[in-house]
Design an enzyme around this catalytic site. Structure first.
Site, PDB file in Angstrom:
ATOM      1  N   ASP A   1       0.798  -1.150  -0.199  1.00 34.50           N
ATOM      2  CA  ASP A   1      -0.113   0.167  -0.064  1.00 34.50           C
ATOM      3  C   ASP A   1       0.907   1.367  -0.097  1.00 34.50           C
ATOM      4  O   ASP A   1       1.988   1.516   0.800  1.00 34.50           O
ATOM      5  CB  ASP A   1      -1.005  -0.030   1.139  1.00 34.50           C
ATOM      6  CG  ASP A   1      -1.770   1.107   1.293  1.00 34.50           C
ATOM      7  OD1 ASP A   1      -2.754   1.179   0.386  1.00 34.50           O
ATOM      8  OD2 ASP A   1      -1.906   1.917   2.331  1.00 34.50           O
TER       9      ASP A   1
ATOM     10  N   GLU B   1      14.774 -14.550   0.130  1.00 32.04           N
ATOM     11  CA  GLU B   1      15.188 -15.807   1.282  1.00 32.04           C
ATOM     12  C   GLU B   1      14.316 -16.873   0.780  1.00 32.04           C
ATOM     13  O   GLU B   1      14.392 -18.033   1.277  1.00 32.04           O
ATOM     14  CB  GLU B   1      15.135 -15.408   2.629  1.00 32.04           C
ATOM     15  CG  GLU B   1      16.218 -14.144   2.964  1.00 32.04           C
ATOM     16  CD  GLU B   1      15.672 -13.770   4.296  1.00 32.04           C
ATOM     17  OE1 GLU B   1      14.833 -14.283   5.026  1.00 32.04           O
ATOM     18  OE2 GLU B   1      16.402 -12.547   4.637  1.00 32.04           O
TER      19      GLU B   1
HETATM   20  C1  NOJ Z   1      -4.559   2.922  -0.813  1.00 31.85           C
HETATM   21  C2  NOJ Z   1      -5.688   2.146  -0.519  1.00 31.85           C
HETATM   22  O1  NOJ Z   1      -5.963   1.329  -1.654  1.00 31.85           O
HETATM   23  C3  NOJ Z   1      -6.953   2.700   0.051  1.00 31.85           C
HETATM   24  O2  NOJ Z   1      -7.981   2.125   0.053  1.00 31.85           O
HETATM   25  C4  NOJ Z   1      -6.424   3.373   1.119  1.00 31.85           C
HETATM   26  O3  NOJ Z   1      -7.314   4.249   1.626  1.00 31.85           O
HETATM   27  C5  NOJ Z   1      -5.118   3.995   1.186  1.00 31.85           C
HETATM   28  N1  NOJ Z   1      -4.172   3.423   0.450  1.00 31.85           N
HETATM   29  C6  NOJ Z   1      -4.713   4.408   2.327  1.00 31.85           C
HETATM   30  O4  NOJ Z   1      -4.111   3.122   3.215  1.00 31.85           O
END
Ligand code: NOJ
Length: 539
Positions: free
Chosen positions: A207, A257
């Site tokens: 993310d 790894e």
């Molecule tokens: C991207 C994620 O796909 C989204 O749903 C989220 O709100 C933001 N990152 C923050 O983590």
């Protein structure tokens, strides 16, 4: 068994199905999707012909941002199930030859995370605060935020705590940003990776991969307008800073790894910066959101596809194709809006009468035959195989996305693409669970349910099933791709010597090229390819 998914580099050509677990299937009847529900649908996913599943965050979380606010990275939220159930799920998926990609959130934790609670309990200057980004404010008594940075969900990116310091959150205030300059943070994530790798996780979706490193000189930014991350300048104080690559390499060495594991970056960066994330010692792949941002136009599609394939080839990676996910308006609705519509904020500002849902659905079917036939891996967001539209008219009182509050009720946010999946034609939640769902579903979901479509050869579900099977048969491991000019408004390409794909994105029917039609998005396919339809032709 899908043998080819066991090959090395399985991620280069797979169909990856995205599960937003909260809205996928509810096994215990509490209205929220869970691991039990997901396990009960593994047969469906296997029949759909997917190679891998990407599961949105399942960790313990207050769910302020749908689970992207993680309180404990090593435990499963009790609403979703238990770690044991997750282990069983991974084993069952593997028995079917399906890989499992977990979603890791390294940019921020939940404010309920132990570290943040420790930081709050500590005094300014205490080492416990250094794992996050705390700063004194500006102005009289430090009452102004340290910078003018704005959060993605709206408002200032800084929140003040009672002792007067401010902490950084580039998303919601409940998501404090970690300080990636701190060795505790780096070491902790090495350990979290290993925790999940040891449990058989095959890959990670990372993310906000482009946001981890901040400019610690804390300059103000000149531009306060809300614009796409991909359009931001290269020298932004928190997007796409060069320091992220060192972190990428550290993670990659942990993954290496283990056998045959991968990581895919969610990096909303400029096209010329994306290849940097795909260097051999960094990510295996990155989401490519360019097609998702492209209007329904053959010339624009051709240009984006050609550019993406070339860019991926140049660094030895395979491209990825994404039309929808849990953050954007579903494409069956997007494609029904007039070209040029600013769909990210459309539901609040545009007249709904402009939506042509029928055209949207037709185009979404045609688009599926495009993305499922391109070289690389194709991500399918749950429900797109049912042709689900965006639920743009959710009542305000059920909205859950922090965007709604943080934007001062000017942006509805992303709930319309996160409505629970309809499995059955009847029932209190169309088979999602035994009771009412956490987010209401529209009546139109009955006819779109999996049960309503399963036996109908003309349905969108049947189209996806056939397309994934044909992809395995004809396109597995075929990386050859060449655009073919069949005239204005037509997107056409060869995939090796034996397969031609034609998408008629014009308003006139065109004649069908020679060969055998393997599949068409138009159930009444004849000697012409109708507007807004695609065919795969074997030659
Ligand atoms: C991207 C994620 O796909 C989204 O749903 C989220 O709100 C933001 N990152 C923050 O983590």
């Amino acid at each position: 068994m899908h043998d080819e998914t066991n090959a090395n580099d399985w991620w280069r050509h797979g169909v990856v199905y995205q599960v937003y677990v909260r809205s996928f299937a509810d096994g215990n009847g509490d209205g929220t999707g869970d691991i039990a529900g997901l396990r009960s649908k593994l047969g469906y996913l296997n029949d759909l012909g997917v190679d891998a599943l990407w599961i949105n965050p399942w960790y313990s979380s207050p769910l302020k941002d749908g689970g992207y606010d993680v309180a404990d990275y090593r435990s499963i939220d009790e609403r979703f199930g238990t770690l044991e159930e997750v282990e069983q799920f991974i084993a069952e998926a593997h028995e079917l030859g399906i890989k499992v990609i977990a979603d890791l959130v390294p940019n921020h934790t939940s404010d309920q995370h132990r570290w943040f609670q420790e930081a709050l309990a500590a005094a300014p200057g205490d080492p416990a605060r250094e794992r996050y980004i705390f700063r004194p404010g500006k102005g009289i008594n430090g009452s102004e935020p340290p910078t003018n940075w704005t959060a993605v969900f709206g408002g200032s990116a800084w929140e003040r705590v009672p002792d007067g310091e401010w902490y950084l959150h580039i998303f919601d205030p409940s998501q404090p940003d970690l300080n990636w300059e701190h060795e505790d943070v780096r070491a902790e994530f090495d350990s979290i990776f290993r925790f999940w790798l040891d449990r058989g996780i095959d890959g990670f979706r990372i993310d906000v991969a482009h946001g981890l490193v901040k400019d610690l000189s804390f300059p103000d930014v000149a531009e306060q307008a809300v614009i796409l991350e991909s359009e931001r300048s290269a020298d932004h104080p928190f997007w796409d800073r060069d320091g992220v690559h060192e972190i990428n390499r550290r993670w990659r060495s942990v993954l290496d790894e283990y056998d045959n594991r991968m990581m895919v970056a969610e990096a909303w960066v400029a096209a010329d910066r994306l290849p940097l994330y795909l260097r051999p010692d960094e990510y295996h792949q990155s989401f490519n959101f360019d097609l998702l941002d492209t209007d329904w136009d053959a010339g624009l599609f051709a240009a984006v596809i050609e550019r993406s394939v070339t860019a991926a080839n140049a660094v030895g990676a395979a491209s990825t194709w994404v039309l929808s996910n849990h953050d954007v308006m579903r494409h069956a609705t997007r494609y029904g809006l007039p070209a040029g519509t600013k769909w990210r904020s459309w539901p609040m500002v545009g007249p709904h009468e402009v939506l042509d849902q029928e055209a949207g659905t037709r185009r979404a079917r045609a688009a599926a035959l495009i993305t499922l036939s391109l070289p690389g891996s194709t991500y399918v967001y749950q429900g797109e195989e049912l042709g689900l539209p965006e639920v743009w008219d959710l009542p305000e009182d059920v909205l859950d996305d922090p965007t709604w509050e943080r934007s001062g009720h000017t942006e509805k946010g992303r709930d319309g693409c996160r409505v629970p999946i309809p499995w059955e034609i009847n029932g209190p939640s169309f088979g999602f669970g035994s009771g009412a769902p956490w987010m209401p579903q529209p009546a139109s979901f009955a006819a779109l349910s999996a049960a309503a479509q399963a036996e109908d050869p003309a349905s969108t579900l049947s189209l996806y099933r056939r397309a994934t099977a044909l992809r395995r048969e004809h396109l597995a491991h075929v990386e050859a791709f060449e655009l073919v000019d069949l005239g204005a408004g037509v997107l056409a390409y060869e995939r090796g010597a034996n397969m031609l794909v034609v998408a008629n994105m014009s308003t006139e029917a065109i004649s069908l090229p020679e060969g055998t039609v393997l599949i068409s998005s138009d159930p009444s396919q004849g000697q012409l390819i109708q507007p807004d339809s695609s065919v795969w032709i074997a030659r």
